[in-house]
Scaffold this active site. Structure first.
Site, PDB file in Angstrom:
ATOM      1  N   TYR A   1       4.150 -42.262  57.571  1.00 41.58           N
ATOM      2  CA  TYR A   1       4.522 -40.983  58.187  1.00 41.58           C
ATOM      3  C   TYR A   1       4.597 -39.863  57.146  1.00 41.58           C
ATOM      4  CZ  TYR A   1       5.759 -42.405  62.958  1.00 41.58           C
ATOM      5  OH  TYR A   1       5.729 -42.822  64.264  1.00 41.58           O
TER       6      TYR A   1
ATOM      7  N   LYS B   1       3.193 -56.582  57.038  1.00 43.28           N
ATOM      8  CA  LYS B   1       1.812 -57.062  57.157  1.00 43.28           C
ATOM      9  C   LYS B   1       1.374 -57.489  55.757  1.00 43.28           C
ATOM     10  CE  LYS B   1      -1.983 -57.772  59.515  1.00 43.28           C
ATOM     11  NZ  LYS B   1      -2.095 -58.830  60.547  1.00 43.28           N
TER      12      LYS B   1
ATOM     13  N   ASP C   1       1.985 -58.429  63.800  1.00 43.57           N
ATOM     14  CA  ASP C   1       1.267 -58.858  65.010  1.00 43.57           C
ATOM     15  C   ASP C   1       1.995 -60.035  65.662  1.00 43.57           C
ATOM     16  OD1 ASP C   1       0.593 -60.341  62.747  1.00 43.57           O
ATOM     17  OD2 ASP C   1      -1.532 -60.543  63.245  1.00 43.57           O
TER      18      ASP C   1
ATOM     19  N   ASP D   1       8.370 -47.795  64.708  1.00 42.61           N
ATOM     20  CA  ASP D   1       8.087 -46.913  65.843  1.00 42.61           C
ATOM     21  C   ASP D   1       7.506 -47.731  66.994  1.00 42.61           C
ATOM     22  OD1 ASP D   1       7.631 -44.489  67.305  1.00 42.61           O
ATOM     23  OD2 ASP D   1       5.513 -44.615  66.719  1.00 42.61           O
TER      24      ASP D   1
ATOM     25  N   ASP E   1       9.626 -49.335  70.711  1.00 38.49           N
ATOM     26  CA  ASP E   1       9.217 -49.098  72.110  1.00 38.49           C
ATOM     27  C   ASP E   1       9.087 -50.417  72.856  1.00 38.49           C
ATOM     28  OD1 ASP E   1       8.962 -46.322  71.637  1.00 38.49           O
ATOM     29  OD2 ASP E   1       7.206 -46.198  72.939  1.00 38.49           O
TER      30      ASP E   1
HETATM   31  C1  IPM Z   1      10.087 -41.659  67.905  1.00 36.89           C
HETATM   32  C2  IPM Z   1       8.936 -40.781  68.276  1.00 36.89           C
HETATM   33  C3  IPM Z   1       8.521 -39.945  67.073  1.00 36.89           C
HETATM   34  C4  IPM Z   1       8.126 -40.897  65.957  1.00 36.89           C
HETATM   35  C5  IPM Z   1       7.405 -38.933  67.344  1.00 36.89           C
HETATM   36  C6  IPM Z   1       7.750 -38.005  68.498  1.00 36.89           C
HETATM   37  C7  IPM Z   1       7.038 -38.153  66.115  1.00 36.89           C
HETATM   38  O1  IPM Z   1       7.878 -41.529  68.785  1.00 36.89           O
HETATM   39  O2  IPM Z   1      11.146 -41.119  67.508  1.00 36.89           O
HETATM   40  O3  IPM Z   1       9.968 -42.884  68.003  1.00 36.89           O
HETATM   41  O4  IPM Z   1       6.980 -41.374  65.910  1.00 36.89           O
HETATM   42  O5  IPM Z   1       8.968 -41.159  65.099  1.00 36.89           O
HETATM   43 MN    MN Z   2       8.325 -43.682  68.998  1.00 36.11          MN
END
Ligand code: IPM
Ligand code: MN
Length: 357
Positions: A141, A190, A222, A246, A250
């Site tokens: 990032y 990884k 993975d 990230d 999710d």
């Molecule tokens: C998160 C989001 C952010 C990230 C984006 C919006 C830049 O997806 O906080 O997980 O990738 O960190």
């Molecule tokens: Mn995210």
């Protein structure tokens, strides 16, 4: 008086932040404390106002605050802007400028929501409690990126970089957290391909020596993403870099039924932190009263816990959320047959009512 900079942002951000503030106000009355909450422009709305997603005024306020409470940023309106001018770039600048390197994303499947998990009942069981700790101010990032012209088009690159120092401090956060939980850390990398991951693995091994009671396991990313679906109960604390964190956060959030339930805290070595729901700005449902405010409300609980040492108040909020769910109230993302559908504002009111008792 402790200061909280409130950044509602875009999409459903302002709607969920309103509910978070309502709950915070209820806590202030109940516990006789007083926070100074001030709102500042951030993200797309800030671009529209000033041309900058993280304007100087907002930055100055955040750097002076004890905590930042953030809604969400981004939306189709700003998607065509160049990368460095997008709302998301403001979010990365905010995290970096405040130095909050440790992102805690607890994924909890609450009992009353266990049927919302997409996993089969025999896999998910009665609940789930996994803590994802994502390194937040390094990695790909923030590594060098760029684009150059070549014969038949462009060549673009982003760089994954980690230093021993960065890995050590996030690993410590993970082991400390595990000591207060089920004493297991899974480090995700990884290392079969990436040199930065090999340094990650070696460094985590070093830090582990200071925590003999904690079981350390390493998984390739993975495999980790597969194991999370196959047997999520093998995990307690997951520690990983910015990009893998990230993605995996999710995935873990979805195991709990809805990303609309997941809070987060972004911390550094003192008590200052940024608190935000893990879900994004969801522009498709903005203004429809459908947004689930519970992730923001639970982020307020994390703020009280980590920035203001108000563990009782944090638990109060978490208990209130469980009670409201037990009574059958649901926003549309977690709606099920036989339950009562409520709007964003109604959900906030219900939580406040529980807190008032
Ligand atoms: C998160 C989001 C952010 C990230 C984006 C919006 C830049 O997806 O906080 O997980 O990738 O960190
Ligand atoms: Mn995210």
């Amino acid at each position: 008086m402790p200061r909280i900079a409130v950044l509602p942002g875009d999409g459903i951000g302002p709607e969920v932040i309103n509910e978070g503030l309502k709950v915070l106000n209820a806590i202030e009355s109940k516990y006789g404390v007083d926070f100074q909450e001030d709102m500042y422009p951030f993200g797309g709305v800030a671009i529209d106002k000033t041309g900058d997603p993280y304007p100087a005024e907002t930055q100055a306020a955040c750097l002076k605050s004890d905590a930042v409470l953030l809604g969400a940023v981004g939306g189709p309106k700003w998607d065509s802007l160049p990368g460095s001018k997008r709302p998301e770039a403001g979010l990365l600048d905010l995290r970096k400028s405040m130095g909050v390197y440790a992102n805690l994303r607890p994924a909890v499947l609450y009992g009353p929501l266990k049927d919302s998990s997409p996993l089969k009942p025999e896999i998910i069981g009665d609940g789930l409690d996994v803590l994802v700790i994502r390194e937040l101010t390094g990695g790909i990032y923030f590594g060098q990126r760029g684009r150059e012209m070549v014969e038949d088009g462009y060549r673009a690159y982003d760089t994954e970089v980690y230093s021993t120092h960065e890995i050590k401090r996030i690993a410590k956060v993970a082991f400390e957290a595990a000591m207060k939980r089920r004493k297991k850390v899974t480090s995700v990398d990884k290392a079969n391909v990436l040199e930065s991951s090999r340094l990650w693995r070696e460094t985590v091994e070093e830090v582990a020596k200071d925590y003999p009671e904690v079981t350390l396991e390493h998984l390739y990313v993975d495999n980790a993403s597969m194991q999370l679906i196959k047997n999520p109960h093998q995990f307690d604390v997951i520690v990983t870099g910015n990009m893998f964190g990230d993605i995996l956060s999710d995935e873990v959030s979805m195991l709990t039924g809805s990303i609309g339930m997941l809070p987060s805290a972004s911390l550094r070595d003192d008590k200052v932190g940024i608190y935000e729901p893990v879900h994004g700005s969801a522009p498709d449902i903005a203004g429809t009263r459908k947004a689930n405010p519970l992730a923001t409300i639970l982020s307020v609980a994390m703020m009280l816990r980590y920035s203001f040492d108000m563990e009782d108040a944090a638990r109060d909020i978490e208990k209130a959320v469980v009670s409201v769910l037990e009574k059958g109230y649901r926003t549309s993302d977690i709606m099920q047959e036989g339950m009562t559908l409520v709007s964003t504002v109604e959900m906030g009111d219900l939580v406040v009512k529980e807190i008032r008792g």
